[in-house]
Design a protein around this motif. Structure first.
Motif, PDB file in Angstrom:
ATOM      1  N   LYS A  93       0.856  -1.173   0.000  1.00 46.02           N
ATOM      2  CA  LYS A  93       0.000   0.000   0.000  1.00 46.02           C
ATOM      3  C   LYS A  93       0.894   1.226   0.000  1.00 46.02           C
ATOM      4  O   LYS A  93       1.983   1.221   0.570  1.00 46.02           O
ATOM      5  N   GLU A  94       0.451   2.280  -0.643  1.00 42.51           N
ATOM      6  CA  GLU A  94       1.264   3.485  -0.776  1.00 42.51           C
ATOM      7  C   GLU A  94       1.647   4.061   0.586  1.00 42.51           C
ATOM      8  O   GLU A  94       0.805   4.204   1.473  1.00 42.51           O
ATOM      9  N   ASN A  95       2.925   4.334   0.751  1.00 38.30           N
ATOM     10  CA  ASN A  95       3.493   4.876   1.988  1.00 38.30           C
ATOM     11  C   ASN A  95       3.240   3.996   3.211  1.00 38.30           C
ATOM     12  O   ASN A  95       3.193   4.495   4.328  1.00 38.30           O
ATOM     13  N   GLN A  96       3.063   2.691   2.982  1.00 31.53           N
ATOM     14  CA  GLN A  96       2.850   1.761   4.084  1.00 31.53           C
ATOM     15  C   GLN A  96       3.702   0.510   3.873  1.00 31.53           C
ATOM     16  O   GLN A  96       4.147   0.234   2.766  1.00 31.53           O
ATOM     17  N   ALA A  97       3.892  -0.217   4.928  1.00 29.21           N
ATOM     18  CA  ALA A  97       4.687  -1.440   4.863  1.00 29.21           C
ATOM     19  C   ALA A  97       3.814  -2.687   4.734  1.00 29.21           C
ATOM     20  O   ALA A  97       4.333  -3.794   4.710  1.00 29.21           O
ATOM     21  N   GLU A  98       2.515  -2.510   4.669  1.00 32.98           N
ATOM     22  CA  GLU A  98       1.609  -3.657   4.600  1.00 32.98           C
ATOM     23  C   GLU A  98       1.543  -4.199   3.174  1.00 32.98           C
ATOM     24  O   GLU A  98       1.324  -3.459   2.221  1.00 32.98           O
ATOM     25  N   ALA A 154      11.543   1.848  -1.278  1.00 31.87           N
ATOM     26  CA  ALA A 154      10.440   2.813  -1.320  1.00 31.87           C
ATOM     27  C   ALA A 154      10.722   3.746  -2.488  1.00 31.87           C
ATOM     28  O   ALA A 154      11.824   3.775  -3.030  1.00 31.87           O
ATOM     29  N   ASP A 155       9.739   4.532  -2.871  1.00 31.06           N
ATOM     30  CA  ASP A 155       9.983   5.454  -3.982  1.00 31.06           C
ATOM     31  C   ASP A 155      10.858   6.627  -3.527  1.00 31.06           C
ATOM     32  O   ASP A 155      11.184   6.755  -2.350  1.00 31.06           O
ATOM     33  N   MET A 156      11.241   7.465  -4.457  1.00 32.50           N
ATOM     34  CA  MET A 156      12.142   8.582  -4.157  1.00 32.50           C
ATOM     35  C   MET A 156      11.403   9.827  -3.684  1.00 32.50           C
ATOM     36  O   MET A 156      12.032  10.830  -3.351  1.00 32.50           O
ATOM     37  N   LEU A 157      10.088   9.775  -3.661  1.00 27.52           N
ATOM     38  CA  LEU A 157       9.310  10.935  -3.232  1.00 27.52           C
ATOM     39  C   LEU A 157       9.326  11.045  -1.717  1.00 27.52           C
ATOM     40  O   LEU A 157       9.375  10.050  -1.012  1.00 27.52           O
ATOM     41  N   GLY A 158       9.282  12.244  -1.211  1.00 21.22           N
ATOM     42  CA  GLY A 158       9.208  12.434   0.235  1.00 21.22           C
ATOM     43  C   GLY A 158      10.566  12.562   0.887  1.00 21.22           C
ATOM     44  O   GLY A 158      11.608  12.652   0.235  1.00 21.22           O
ATOM     45  N   ILE A 159      10.553  12.518   2.198  1.00 20.37           N
ATOM     46  CA  ILE A 159      11.755  12.711   3.000  1.00 20.37           C
ATOM     47  C   ILE A 159      12.563  11.417   3.034  1.00 20.37           C
ATOM     48  O   ILE A 159      12.018  10.325   3.230  1.00 20.37           O
ATOM     49  N   ALA A 212      13.098   4.389   6.540  1.00 16.77           N
ATOM     50  CA  ALA A 212      12.355   3.632   7.568  1.00 16.77           C
ATOM     51  C   ALA A 212      11.299   2.746   6.906  1.00 16.77           C
ATOM     52  O   ALA A 212      11.122   1.585   7.307  1.00 16.77           O
ATOM     53  N   LEU A 213      10.619   3.274   5.890  1.00 12.03           N
ATOM     54  CA  LEU A 213       9.603   2.498   5.179  1.00 12.03           C
ATOM     55  C   LEU A 213      10.239   1.289   4.489  1.00 12.03           C
ATOM     56  O   LEU A 213       9.675   0.191   4.515  1.00 12.03           O
ATOM     57  N   SER A 214      11.409   1.484   3.891  1.00 10.97           N
ATOM     58  CA  SER A 214      12.118   0.366   3.247  1.00 10.97           C
ATOM     59  C   SER A 214      12.420  -0.734   4.252  1.00 10.97           C
ATOM     60  O   SER A 214      12.226  -1.921   3.968  1.00 10.97           O
ATOM     61  N   SER A 215      12.886  -0.359   5.423  1.00 11.27           N
ATOM     62  CA  SER A 215      13.195  -1.340   6.464  1.00 11.27           C
ATOM     63  C   SER A 215      11.944  -2.083   6.914  1.00 11.27           C
ATOM     64  O   SER A 215      11.959  -3.301   7.102  1.00 11.27           O
ATOM     65  N   LEU A 216      10.872  -1.348   7.099  1.00 14.22           N
ATOM     66  CA  LEU A 216       9.619  -1.976   7.528  1.00 14.22           C
ATOM     67  C   LEU A 216       9.093  -2.939   6.461  1.00 14.22           C
ATOM     68  O   LEU A 216       8.555  -4.003   6.788  1.00 14.22           O
ATOM     69  N   ARG A 217       9.241  -2.575   5.190  1.00 11.78           N
ATOM     70  CA  ARG A 217       8.794  -3.454   4.112  1.00 11.78           C
ATOM     71  C   ARG A 217       9.631  -4.735   4.069  1.00 11.78           C
ATOM     72  O   ARG A 217       9.093  -5.826   3.878  1.00 11.78           O
ATOM     73  N   ALA A 218      10.929  -4.600   4.254  1.00  7.54           N
ATOM     74  CA  ALA A 218      11.790  -5.791   4.288  1.00  7.54           C
ATOM     75  C   ALA A 218      11.394  -6.696   5.452  1.00  7.54           C
ATOM     76  O   ALA A 218      11.332  -7.922   5.319  1.00  7.54           O
ATOM     77  N   GLU A 219      11.115  -6.081   6.587  1.00  7.96           N
ATOM     78  CA  GLU A 219      10.697  -6.845   7.759  1.00  7.96           C
ATOM     79  C   GLU A 219       9.361  -7.534   7.504  1.00  7.96           C
ATOM     80  O   GLU A 219       9.162  -8.691   7.899  1.00  7.96           O
TER      81      GLU A 219
END
Length: 175
Positions: free
Chosen positions: A84-89, A144-149, A155-162
């Motif tokens: 989901k966009e901007n989420q790790a789910e 994660a995408d390159m948009l945003g901070i 952090a989102l990349s790490s959560l997605r890997a987890e």
């Protein structure tokens, strides 16, 4: 004075000769180390190539999974693992993909280890992770995408890997 000068010249020549011999010996030792490292690297690259071949063979019918022939790192197409966009789910399609991917992947690793074991020794009751080219760990990297901070995306990349790792462990534990 000439005898003193001649004596000093002989001493300097002897010191230089000793230094040249030491440098030559040091060069030979370095050349031997380079040769040993090259042999180990060639062995490791050959094993990585066999590992990537085993993985690519297991996923021959799934173009979304590719193993690099040099490093054996797996790339999974972003369409297979959707979040989901901007989420790790994971989206339901992503969970379905992980449920199909995990057994095939673990099986390909196991088959590779068994084949390598057969090539190196007769006792293959348990694969040895210390052998060159053995699989010691599985490292999952999220993106994660390159948009945003940057820090938020990191952090989102790490959560997605987890999340992917948890889903893989869940699939393995329920098998």
């Amino acid at each position: 004075y000439s005898d003193l000068s001649t004596g000093l010249m002989i001493v300097f020549l002897l010191v230089m000769l000793i230094m040249i011999m030491a440098q030559k010996q040091n060069g030979e030792i370095k050349a031997q180390r380079v040769s040993e490292l090259t042999a180990k690297l060639e062995l490791s690259l050959g094993q990585k190539s066999k590992l990537s071949e085993a993985i690519n063979t297991a996923f021959v019918e799934d173009p979304s999974v590719q193993a690099d022939p040099v490093t054996a790192q797996i790339s999974i197409d972003q369409s297979a693992l959707q979040f989901k966009e901007n989420q790790a789910e994971l989206q339901p399609a992503g969970k379905t993909f992980i449920q199909k991917f995990t057994p095939k992947y673990i099986c390909s690793l196991w088959m590779y280890e068994v084949q390598k074991c057969r090539e190196t020794s007769a006792d293959c009751t348990r694969p040895n992770p210390e052998l060159p080219g053995s699989v010691r760990r599985i490292h999952v990297t999220g993106h994660a995408d390159m948009l945003g901070i940057y820090s938020n995306n990191h952090a989102l990349s790490s959560l997605r890997a987890e999340e992917v790792t948890k889903e893989m462990i869940f699939v393995l534990s329920s098998s």
